[in-house]
Scaffold this motif. Structure first.
Motif, PDB file in Angstrom:
ATOM      1  N   ARG A  81       0.812  -1.242   0.030  1.00 13.19           N
ATOM      2  CA  ARG A  81      -0.086   0.011  -0.241  1.00 13.19           C
ATOM      3  C   ARG A  81       0.697   1.199  -0.045  1.00 13.19           C
ATOM      4  O   ARG A  81       0.566   2.330  -0.703  1.00 13.19           O
ATOM      5  CB  ARG A  81      -0.729  -0.013   1.184  1.00 13.19           C
ATOM      6  CG  ARG A  81      -1.865   0.865   1.465  1.00 13.19           C
ATOM      7  CD  ARG A  81      -2.488   0.837   2.715  1.00 13.19           C
ATOM      8  NE  ARG A  81      -3.743   1.455   2.952  1.00 13.19           N
ATOM      9  CZ  ARG A  81      -4.354   1.398   4.155  1.00 13.19           C
ATOM     10  NH1 ARG A  81      -3.933   0.599   4.970  1.00 13.19           N
ATOM     11  NH2 ARG A  81      -5.414   2.021   4.333  1.00 13.19           N
ATOM     12  N   ILE A 132       0.138  -3.019  -5.821  1.00 13.05           N
ATOM     13  CA  ILE A 132      -1.507  -3.493  -5.590  1.00 13.05           C
ATOM     14  C   ILE A 132      -2.103  -3.203  -7.055  1.00 13.05           C
ATOM     15  O   ILE A 132      -1.635  -2.358  -7.677  1.00 13.05           O
ATOM     16  CB  ILE A 132      -2.117  -2.382  -4.456  1.00 13.05           C
ATOM     17  CG1 ILE A 132      -1.712  -2.607  -3.067  1.00 13.05           C
ATOM     18  CG2 ILE A 132      -3.529  -2.178  -4.637  1.00 13.05           C
ATOM     19  CD1 ILE A 132      -2.137  -1.659  -2.111  1.00 13.05           C
ATOM     20  N   GLU A 151      -7.635  -0.708  -4.904  1.00  8.54           N
ATOM     21  CA  GLU A 151      -6.946  -0.056  -3.840  1.00  8.54           C
ATOM     22  C   GLU A 151      -8.237   0.156  -2.729  1.00  8.54           C
ATOM     23  O   GLU A 151      -7.938   0.063  -1.710  1.00  8.54           O
ATOM     24  CB  GLU A 151      -6.612   1.251  -4.311  1.00  8.54           C
ATOM     25  CG  GLU A 151      -5.338   1.366  -5.244  1.00  8.54           C
ATOM     26  CD  GLU A 151      -5.559   1.308  -6.562  1.00  8.54           C
ATOM     27  OE1 GLU A 151      -6.908   0.997  -7.184  1.00  8.54           O
ATOM     28  OE2 GLU A 151      -4.675   1.676  -7.320  1.00  8.54           O
ATOM     29  N   ASP A 188      -7.823  -1.444   0.747  1.00  4.79           N
ATOM     30  CA  ASP A 188      -7.874  -0.389   1.939  1.00  4.79           C
ATOM     31  C   ASP A 188      -8.933  -0.859   3.067  1.00  4.79           C
ATOM     32  O   ASP A 188      -8.600  -0.911   4.064  1.00  4.79           O
ATOM     33  CB  ASP A 188      -8.024   0.768   1.450  1.00  4.79           C
ATOM     34  CG  ASP A 188      -6.909   1.492   0.964  1.00  4.79           C
ATOM     35  OD1 ASP A 188      -5.887   1.055   1.007  1.00  4.79           O
ATOM     36  OD2 ASP A 188      -6.993   2.460   0.288  1.00  4.79           O
TER      37      ASP A 188
END
Length: 170
Positions: free
Chosen positions: A68, A117, A122, A126
């Protein structure tokens, strides 16, 4: 007079007791807190999350957290996570199967494979990470930026002492 043992001191009491504490006082507090923290971390999550038939656990969240922040090679991830190349390659394969990560050839050096990623995933990645790391995030949010820096530095020193590494924040 009997010594009183407090089972669950409040965070405010702990914070106040730790402010400006001596090494001896800090040691006493840590000897009580670290086993409780470790028990709590082992219990969370009680069961791995299963996505698309793949069981994702704490190691997956650690790898995904690093990705990330920035893309990396499997070797760099293995080094950062202190795991073998084979283990991390398996973690990355799992993250690929659920659509969180992808591997591609490094355009600057075609011999290297970069893990990142997957574009477009994303938000889902997340959301999964937030659930997996929520207790840690909530605890860190209670600290000022300076306190967080000192806490992370102290944890790095402790890890270095326990594992015999020279650089606490590798």
């Amino acid at each position: 007079m009997k010594a009183r043992h407090r089972q669950n001191p409040s965070a405010a009491e702990d914070h106040g007791a730790a402010a400006g504490c001596t090494v001896h006082d800090g040691l006493g507090k840590l000897v009580q807190l670290l086993p409780r923290v470790m028990r709590g971390m082992r219990r969370r999550p009680a069961e791995p999350v299963v996505l698309d038939g793949v069981s994702l656990g704490p190691r997956h969240s650690s790898a995904l957290s690093l990705l990330r922040e920035q893309e990396a090679t499997v070797g760099a991830l293995a080094s950062a996570l202190d795991l073998s190349l084979a283990t991390v390659s398996g973690l990355v394969a799992d993250l690929e199967r659920v659509g969180f990560a992808e591997r591609s050839t490094d355009p600057a050096d075609r011999r290297r494979t970069i893990v990142r990623i997957t574009p477009g995933s994303e938000g889902l990645a997340d959301a999964w990470l937030e659930g997996a790391t929520a207790p840690i995030v909530r605890a860190l949010q209670q600290l000022s930026p300076e306190e967080r820096t000192v806490f992370i530095k102290a944890m790095g020193y402790l890890e270095a002492e326990l594992n015999g590494t020279k650089d606490p924040l590798r």
